[in-house]
Design an enzyme around this catalytic site. Structure first.
Site, PDB file in Angstrom:
ATOM      1  N   TYR A   1      -2.084  -0.682  10.272  1.00  0.00           N
ATOM      2  CA  TYR A   1      -2.514  -1.017   9.136  1.00  0.00           C
ATOM      3  C   TYR A   1      -0.744  -0.989   8.455  1.00  0.00           C
ATOM      4  O   TYR A   1       0.081  -1.678   7.321  1.00  0.00           O
ATOM      5  CB  TYR A   1      -3.127  -0.817   8.145  1.00  0.00           C
ATOM      6  CG  TYR A   1      -3.588  -0.205   6.599  1.00  0.00           C
ATOM      7  CD1 TYR A   1      -3.924  -1.796   6.279  1.00  0.00           C
ATOM      8  CD2 TYR A   1      -3.192   0.246   5.488  1.00  0.00           C
ATOM      9  CE1 TYR A   1      -4.019  -2.267   5.412  1.00  0.00           C
ATOM     10  CE2 TYR A   1      -3.386   0.118   4.293  1.00  0.00           C
ATOM     11  CZ  TYR A   1      -3.567  -0.692   3.570  1.00  0.00           C
ATOM     12  OH  TYR A   1      -3.848  -1.228   2.879  1.00  0.00           O
TER      13      TYR A   1
ATOM     14  N   SER B   1       0.903  -1.168  -0.120  1.00  0.00           N
ATOM     15  CA  SER B   1      -0.085  -0.270  -0.360  1.00  0.00           C
ATOM     16  C   SER B   1       0.949   1.241   0.348  1.00  0.00           C
ATOM     17  O   SER B   1       2.535   1.498  -0.182  1.00  0.00           O
ATOM     18  CB  SER B   1      -1.177  -0.276   1.537  1.00  0.00           C
ATOM     19  OG  SER B   1      -1.840   1.101   0.824  1.00  0.00           O
TER      20      SER B   1
END
Length: 278
Positions: A168, A155
């Site tokens: 995350y 990401s």
């Protein structure tokens, strides 16, 4: 004209919907047969509805409509034994393995002082340990194949610090370290390992009430619509788009999987509308 991955077999985790389904379809469009793995169930700490067996069945239907073979398995990437059994069975049925898209992931949020142990542990277990499990489960098959391409979904949060999603960010940064180490360890076997780094992608992972509340805490729930939220997502990017489409990531996965990228390994490939420039 032959497809860019004609005759190859690709494993996609998190294949029931979203980016995973898109990756499976894009690879199938270019000639690959698919091993599709997904939990197809809910994790309690995830604040949106996750995929279902019906979603996985729909991925099967769409791949078969492209006249490609597909083996679909329900398995949890947190469970190495279950995952490796699913991979082994898929490889046995389809005759080999050439491409791996370690895409399965979850999303939740909270400041570091507010995250629960469950939220932290589930995030690391799925988004980092699950990726390691995927890599570990495929290495024997790729070695037997004489090489292959492994693509790990990270990401922009694997390259940047972002508030409210520290667990995350930590998992996705860990994926980069895993990718680089695997690229070093497996190069001698002809196995390439790279990562893709999307900005926000137009899937159920961001298009849900919980994520909207994170981006628009100042608005009442009934005003938190996709159209209203789009400018707030767009503010994160340089290009004038709020999010990219799943196929944009799938095209990057396809390139990394193909012989066009035959000497590309250890790469952090950003499909981020310029987000990491900020």
């Amino acid at each position: 004209m032959a497809g860019r991955v004609e005759g190859k077999v690709a494993l996609v985790t998190g294949a029931a919907r979203g980016q995973g389904r898109s990756h499976a379809l894009r690879l199938a469009q270019e000639g690959a047969d698919i091993i599709a793995v997904d939990l197809a169930g809910q994790i309690d700490s995830v604040p949106y509805a996750m995929s279902t067996p019906a979603d996985l069945d729909e991925t099967v239907r769409q791949v078969e409509a492209l006249d490609r073979r597909i083996v679909a398995k329900q398995a949890d990437v947190r469970d190495f034994a279950a995952l490796s059994t699913a991979v082994d069975e898929g490889v046995a049925e389809l005759g080999g393995l050439d491409i791996v898209s370690a895409n399965a992931g979850i999303f939740s949020f909270g400041t570091l002082d507010a995250l629960t142990d469950e939220e932290w542990n589930d995030m690391i277990a799925v988004n980092l340990t699950g990726v390691w499990h995927t890599v570990k489960s495929v290495i024997p098959h790729l070695r037997a194949n004489g090489g292959g391409s492994v693509i790990l979904t990270s990401s922009t949060a694997g390259l940047l610090a972002i508030e409210n999603i520290g667990h995350y960010v930590s998992a996705k940064h860990g994926v980069v370290g895993l990718m680089k180490t695997a690229a070093l360890e497996l190069a001698r076997d002809g196995i390439r390992v790279n990562s893709v780094h999307p900005t926000s992608v137009d899937t159920d992972m961001i298009q849900n009430a919980a994520t909207y509340a994170l981006f628009a805490p100042d608005l009442p729930p009934d005003e938190r619509t996709k159209d209203v939220l789009a400018p707030r997502f767009q503010a994160m990017n340089v290009l004038p788009v709020p999010w990219v489409e799943p196929v944009d990531i799938s095209n990057a996965v396809l390139w990394l999987a193909s012989d066009e990228a035959r000497y590309v390994t250890g790469l952090e490939l950003k499909v981020d509308a310029g987000q990491t420039l900020k």
